[in-house]
Design a protein around this motif. Structure first.
Motif, PDB file in Angstrom:
ATOM      1  N   GLY A 200       0.810  -1.212   0.000  1.00 27.26           N
ATOM      2  CA  GLY A 200       0.000   0.000   0.000  1.00 27.26           C
ATOM      3  C   GLY A 200       0.842   1.259   0.000  1.00 27.26           C
ATOM      4  O   GLY A 200       0.321   2.358   0.220  1.00 27.26           O
ATOM      5  N   LEU A 201       2.154   1.130  -0.248  1.00 31.93           N
ATOM      6  CA  LEU A 201       3.023   2.301  -0.286  1.00 31.93           C
ATOM      7  C   LEU A 201       2.678   3.193  -1.472  1.00 31.93           C
ATOM      8  O   LEU A 201       2.296   2.696  -2.538  1.00 31.93           O
ATOM      9  CB  LEU A 201       4.488   1.884  -0.397  1.00 31.93           C
ATOM     10  N   ASP A 202       2.833   4.501  -1.291  1.00 33.66           N
ATOM     11  CA  ASP A 202       2.731   5.409  -2.422  1.00 33.66           C
ATOM     12  C   ASP A 202       3.797   5.024  -3.443  1.00 33.66           C
ATOM     13  O   ASP A 202       4.902   4.604  -3.059  1.00 33.66           O
ATOM     14  CB  ASP A 202       2.974   6.860  -1.982  1.00 33.66           C
ATOM     15  N   PRO A 203       3.510   5.160  -4.743  1.00 31.98           N
ATOM     16  CA  PRO A 203       4.514   4.809  -5.758  1.00 31.98           C
ATOM     17  C   PRO A 203       5.856   5.482  -5.542  1.00 31.98           C
ATOM     18  O   PRO A 203       6.908   4.837  -5.630  1.00 31.98           O
ATOM     19  CB  PRO A 203       3.846   5.275  -7.062  1.00 31.98           C
ATOM     20  N   SER A 204       5.852   6.761  -5.212  1.00 30.85           N
ATOM     21  CA  SER A 204       7.116   7.480  -5.011  1.00 30.85           C
ATOM     22  C   SER A 204       7.868   6.925  -3.807  1.00 30.85           C
ATOM     23  O   SER A 204       9.098   6.800  -3.833  1.00 30.85           O
ATOM     24  CB  SER A 204       6.856   8.977  -4.830  1.00 30.85           C
ATOM     25  N   ASP A 205       7.140   6.557  -2.728  1.00 28.46           N
ATOM     26  CA  ASP A 205       7.786   6.003  -1.538  1.00 28.46           C
ATOM     27  C   ASP A 205       8.343   4.615  -1.828  1.00 28.46           C
ATOM     28  O   ASP A 205       9.427   4.259  -1.350  1.00 28.46           O
ATOM     29  CB  ASP A 205       6.791   5.916  -0.377  1.00 28.46           C
ATOM     30  N   ALA A 206       7.620   3.829  -2.617  1.00 31.46           N
ATOM     31  CA  ALA A 206       8.087   2.483  -2.961  1.00 31.46           C
ATOM     32  C   ALA A 206       9.363   2.550  -3.792  1.00 31.46           C
ATOM     33  O   ALA A 206      10.314   1.787  -3.573  1.00 31.46           O
ATOM     34  CB  ALA A 206       7.000   1.733  -3.724  1.00 31.46           C
TER      35      ALA A 206
END
Length: 370
Positions: A200-206
């Motif tokens: 469920g991480l934000d794409p940028s955080d992943a």
């Protein structure tokens, strides 16, 4: 030697005896070697600097105007600590409001801001109009304690609702879409999507997640948007996906086919081309987004019967608290372990109900250079 004086400029000798010149108001220096004092080049340089200074002065917002409130807000610690994307969006909203920045503060009231909000909705859409409203609310809120405005006149302006005929911006993925995308994705893209699907991480955080943030079977991270700490257990499905990832030397968990850390724009470009290809082949329906994977996790857990608080804990949606200690995160990780187990169980249940079509799964290929 003839003494030369130019209004607004200081000409002097430094401690080494070298003649220097600068514009008092802006501090802009003149290269005396290239433009000797008294020469035509020198006076031309002075005029250029003076013209630039006058233009900047004319552009600067006048005190007691909406523009001055913006200027004050953009200098606050609150604004500086916002995520880069949020700061960029707020700046764009401020640019949209450029024509009314000269509005005197004493004429600003709620009806005026409501009118601005309505006009913004017609010009830039309901979503951006709501962001304009949010920016104005923040500008007013942080200027009230400074005595620059009396009230938050944007607070009571009603946000615009999504039009009924507007498609869900980041709709959840179906099980069929998830399996089809993973089955057709190249290795470096597949593992990135699997990470987003199972955390469920934000794409940028992943994409920014570092190797040293995965420890003891847990992902220890911070949401880039809010600064909230997250502790996400690595599920068996995610561990299997990470174990199959091609080896690389990047400091991030994910990498592109060159073994380098992904950039957000780089991955978005690869994802877009890949998605369009699947759409053209009729394997997936339009509307899949990377952020939709975050919605997918939340929706799946909600349908599995978990309460909103547990889902929010997993997604890092608490009020930010920079004073949180690792022990509290550890406790949260233990609770999230149960949450992730529920996600894993629900995905397995759905996968048994819906069997992916064999034609939608392609064998691994060597990934193109990205």
């Amino acid at each position: 030697m003839t003494l030369v004086r130019v209004k607004g400029f200081k000409i002097f000798k430094d401690r080494h005896g070298k003649t220097r010149c600068y514009h008092r108001a802006t501090g802009h220096k003149i290269d005396i070697e290239k433009s000797p004092i008294g020469s035509a080049e020198f006076f031309a340089e002075c005029e250029t600097i003076r013209a630039i200074a006058d233009a900047q002065k004319a552009k600067a917002p006048k005190a007691g105007t909406l523009g001055a409130l913006f200027q004050t807000y953009f200098q606050t610690e609150h604004f500086q600590n916002l995520a880069e994307a949020t700061r960029r969006d707020y700046r764009k909203c401020a640019d949209f409001l450029e024509p009314i920045k000269g509005t005197p503060i004493h004429v600003i009231d709620t009806p005026l801001i409501a009118g601005v909000h309505d006009k913004a909705a017609k010009k830039i859409g309901w979503r951006r109009a709501n962001m304009v409203r949010t920016l104005l609310s923040e500008v007013f809120r942080y200027n009230i304690p400074k005595g620059l405005i009396s009230a938050n006149f944007a607070k009571d302006v009603i946000p615009k609702r999504r039009p009924r005929d507007r498609a869900y911006a980041n709709r959840p993925w179906t099980i069929e879409e998830r399996d089809t995308v993973l089955g057709n994705a190249k290795p470096h893209v597949r593992v990135a999507l699997a990470l987003m699907m199972n955390t469920g991480l934000d794409p940028s955080d992943a994409l920014r997640l570092r190797n040293d943030q995965v420890d003891g079977g847990t992902i220890w991270g911070v949401r880039g948007k809010t600064g909230e700490e997250v502790a996400i257990p690595v599920s068996p499905t995610l561990k299997a996906a990470l174990d199959r990832m091609p080896k690389h030397e990047a400091e991030t968990v994910l990498s592109n086919s060159r073994g380098e850390a992904w950039t957000y724009n780089g991955f978005s470009t690869v994802w877009h081309r890949f998605k369009i290809k699947l759409e053209e082949e009729g394997l997936i329906a339009p509307g899949l987004t990377l952020k939709g994977l975050r919605h997918t996790v939340a929706t799946t857990l909600r349908e599995a019967g978990l309460d909103e608080r547990r889902i929010a804990d997993l997604l890092g949606q608490k009020t930010p608290s920079m004073a949180r200690h690792y022990s509290r995160s550890a406790n949260l990780a233990e609770k999230n372990r149960e949450t992730m187990a529920a996600l894993e169980k629900e995905n397995e249940r759905r996968a048994k109900i819906v069997k992916p079509s064999p034609k939608s799964v392609k064998p691994d290929q060597n990934e193109d250079q990205t």
